[in-house]
Each structure stands twice: as C-alpha cells, then as structure tokens.
Design a protein around this motif. Sequence first.
Motif, PDB file in Angstrom:
ATOM      1  N   GLY A 199       0.814  -1.204   0.000  1.00 40.79           N
ATOM      2  CA  GLY A 199       0.000   0.000   0.000  1.00 40.79           C
ATOM      3  C   GLY A 199       0.851   1.259   0.000  1.00 40.79           C
ATOM      4  N   ALA A 200       1.958   1.226   0.745  1.00 42.97           N
ATOM      5  CA  ALA A 200       2.853   2.381   0.777  1.00 42.97           C
ATOM      6  C   ALA A 200       3.481   2.621  -0.591  1.00 42.97           C
ATOM      7  CB  ALA A 200       3.945   2.168   1.826  1.00 42.97           C
ATOM      8  N   GLY A 201       3.835   1.536  -1.275  1.00 42.44           N
ATOM      9  CA  GLY A 201       4.416   1.665  -2.610  1.00 42.44           C
ATOM     10  C   GLY A 201       3.422   2.241  -3.599  1.00 42.44           C
ATOM     11  N   LEU A 202       2.157   1.819  -3.497  1.00 42.26           N
ATOM     12  CA  LEU A 202       1.118   2.363  -4.371  1.00 42.26           C
ATOM     13  C   LEU A 202       0.902   3.849  -4.091  1.00 42.26           C
ATOM     14  CD1 LEU A 202      -1.534  -0.517  -4.317  1.00 42.26           C
ATOM     15  CD2 LEU A 202       0.084   0.025  -6.136  1.00 42.26           C
ATOM     16  N   ALA A 203       1.019   4.254  -2.811  1.00 46.20           N
ATOM     17  CA  ALA A 203       0.849   5.660  -2.459  1.00 46.20           C
ATOM     18  C   ALA A 203       1.950   6.513  -3.088  1.00 46.20           C
ATOM     19  CB  ALA A 203       0.862   5.820  -0.944  1.00 46.20           C
ATOM     20  N   LYS A 204       3.178   6.021  -3.074  1.00 48.53           N
ATOM     21  CA  LYS A 204       4.293   6.762  -3.672  1.00 48.53           C
ATOM     22  C   LYS A 204       4.132   6.886  -5.186  1.00 48.53           C
ATOM     23  CE  LYS A 204       7.726   5.454  -0.182  1.00 48.53           C
ATOM     24  NZ  LYS A 204       9.001   4.734   0.071  1.00 48.53           N
ATOM     25  N   ALA A 243      -7.935   0.751  -4.404  1.00 46.21           N
ATOM     26  CA  ALA A 243      -7.032  -0.398  -4.262  1.00 46.21           C
ATOM     27  C   ALA A 243      -5.900  -0.066  -3.288  1.00 46.21           C
ATOM     28  CB  ALA A 243      -6.463  -0.785  -5.624  1.00 46.21           C
ATOM     29  N   GLU A 244      -5.400   1.156  -3.369  1.00 45.59           N
ATOM     30  CA  GLU A 244      -4.329   1.591  -2.454  1.00 45.59           C
ATOM     31  C   GLU A 244      -4.796   1.504  -1.003  1.00 45.59           C
ATOM     32  OE1 GLU A 244      -2.494   5.787  -1.004  1.00 45.59           O
ATOM     33  OE2 GLU A 244      -2.864   5.590  -3.160  1.00 45.59           O
ATOM     34  N   ASP A 251      -1.969  -4.643   4.537  1.00 44.65           N
ATOM     35  CA  ASP A 251      -0.594  -4.622   5.054  1.00 44.65           C
ATOM     36  C   ASP A 251      -0.588  -4.474   6.568  1.00 44.65           C
ATOM     37  OD1 ASP A 251       0.361  -4.864   2.491  1.00 44.65           O
ATOM     38  OD2 ASP A 251       0.747  -2.715   2.219  1.00 44.65           O
ATOM     39  N   LYS A 252      -1.465  -3.618   7.105  1.00 42.82           N
ATOM     40  CA  LYS A 252      -1.539  -3.422   8.555  1.00 42.82           C
ATOM     41  C   LYS A 252      -2.001  -4.699   9.247  1.00 42.82           C
ATOM     42  CE  LYS A 252      -2.380   1.582   8.531  1.00 42.82           C
ATOM     43  NZ  LYS A 252      -3.347   2.669   8.870  1.00 42.82           N
ATOM     44  N   ARG A 253      -2.980  -5.390   8.664  1.00 44.39           N
ATOM     45  CA  ARG A 253      -3.463  -6.630   9.270  1.00 44.39           C
ATOM     46  C   ARG A 253      -2.371  -7.688   9.286  1.00 44.39           C
ATOM     47  NH1 ARG A 253      -8.226  -5.538   6.270  1.00 44.39           N
ATOM     48  NH2 ARG A 253      -7.551  -7.008   4.660  1.00 44.39           N
ATOM     49  N   ARG A 254      -1.627  -7.788   8.185  1.00 41.14           N
ATOM     50  CA  ARG A 254      -0.561  -8.782   8.142  1.00 41.14           C
ATOM     51  C   ARG A 254       0.559  -8.443   9.121  1.00 41.14           C
ATOM     52  NH1 ARG A 254      -2.091  -9.333   2.512  1.00 41.14           N
ATOM     53  NH2 ARG A 254      -0.863  -7.509   1.903  1.00 41.14           N
ATOM     54  N   ALA A 255       0.859  -7.150   9.230  1.00 35.84           N
ATOM     55  CA  ALA A 255       1.902  -6.728  10.167  1.00 35.84           C
ATOM     56  C   ALA A 255       1.483  -7.020  11.602  1.00 35.84           C
ATOM     57  CB  ALA A 255       2.200  -5.250   9.995  1.00 35.84           C
ATOM     58  N   ALA A 256       0.210  -6.750  11.922  1.00 34.80           N
ATOM     59  CA  ALA A 256      -0.307  -7.038  13.274  1.00 34.80           C
ATOM     60  C   ALA A 256      -0.291  -8.532  13.555  1.00 34.80           C
ATOM     61  CB  ALA A 256      -1.718  -6.480  13.413  1.00 34.80           C
TER      62      ALA A 256
END
Length: 262
Positions: A199-204, A243-244, A251-256
């Motif tokens: 998601g961060a990559g899509l934001a950039k 989508a972003e 990503d946050k759910r996987r990190a948690a």
Amino acid sequence: MLRPPEIGEDGSMELIDHLRELRYRVIVSMVAVLMVALVCFIFFNQLMAIAFAPIEQAIAMYKATSPGAQVEITTANLTGGFSLFMKVPIIAGFILSCPIWLYQVWAFIAPGLIATEKRAAMRFLLSAIPLFLAGVLLGYWIAPKGFAVLLQFNPPGVLNLNDANQFLTFELTLLLVFGVSFLLPVVLVTLNSFGIVTGAGLAKFRTVAIFLCFLFAAVATPSTDPISMSVLAIPMSLLYVIAEIICRRADKRRAAARETDD
C-alpha cells in the motif's frame, strides 16, 4: 476425463502440472463461452440491434452536423453475412460468460495461496465480475460519441463504407479495453496478496499512476475530446486509490498478525 492436476498441500506443482492446469482452465473457459454463445443464437436479432446501436447513433449524430453525409454498413463478400451471424453470439457469449472465465483465472493462481489469502482472493474475484461488466457498459455508453467523432474526419461528399465484421471487432476491442481497465483494483490487490506490491508503494506511485490512467484513456477512447477521455480516466484513478486503501489495510493486518505470532 479432463481434470485439473492434483495440487500438493503446500500449493506446489511441477511445471508439467502447471501446463496441464493452464490447459484445463483454458478449455473450461472456451466451453463456457461456446455454451453461452449457443444460447445467444436464439436472440440473434436482438443482439444485432444491441451491437449496432452505437454505430447507428453515431451515424445519426454525424448526419445531423454534416448534411448530405453518406455512411453505409456493409458485408464484404459471400461469407460476410455468415461471419456476422457467428461473430455476434460469440462476442455476447464471451462477455456474458465472464463470471466463469474470470473464476478460471483466479483458480489458476489460487493454488499458490494459503487458505486465508484464497478467501481474500475469492472476495476480490466477486468484485471483479461487476467491475468488468461496469467497464463494458461504460465503453458501450461512450462508443456512439467516439464513433461520431471518427466519422467527422471523412471529407465532404465521400461515401463512407463500414464493414460490419470489422466494426464488431473494433467495438469488441473497445469494450474489452474498458472492461479490463476496470479490473485494475483487483489486479493490484492480488499482487499485494502475493507481496509483490504494498500500500505504501502504491501511495508513492499514485501521481504517476493517475497520469498513466489519463494517458491510457487518451489512447483507448476513440473520441478526441477530453470529456470522453475523462469518462474512463477518472473511474480508473478512483479505482487505483481504492485499491491503495485496501492494500494499506491488508498490510496493517498482516503486520499485526506477525507481531502477534512473535
């Protein structure tokens, strides 16, 4: 009997099994298209009216602004009518059977996903079907204006002949471009589930992505006016942002989940 190859518990497959799996999915998709096309033959006259409505509207718009303009829809030779008779139901069958062949695309990539990701992929598959159909309908809606603009390039007094089969091919290409472009969020979220994009990559990449959406729309739409281009570019840009957001949350759910496991 044609069956997909067995898949290991870890989702691994040999190269030959991947090829067999691909063959199976392609055959199932083709059979689905043909079966739906056979049903569509019953409604051939209605489908013909639907398929040629955009060009007929375009001709009416063209003649309204260019009095005396001559435009005709023709078939090229003895087999032209037969080709038309076959092509219209097959095109309709391909579009209407999209739930089946979209599922086959998902099923081909699903063996490499863990159970949780499979459920996520299935949810996005269910969103892919209405998105694809929405794109096709949008392309169909914008087509008359685009065709009318193309007709405006004909010199005054020149008879414009349009082969019906070539027109159908052009129209199908246009509808598929719109339909596939609306699958952008599904593709991005699927890549995110594989860990290929974040998601961060899509934001950039957002600014560049929106520019590319408008560039793609400018090339894909038959009309040269900015309104027609925006009709495709703006929804694509919004779908990219959606989508972003979805990828960021995933990503946050996987990190948690990883922190909990640790």
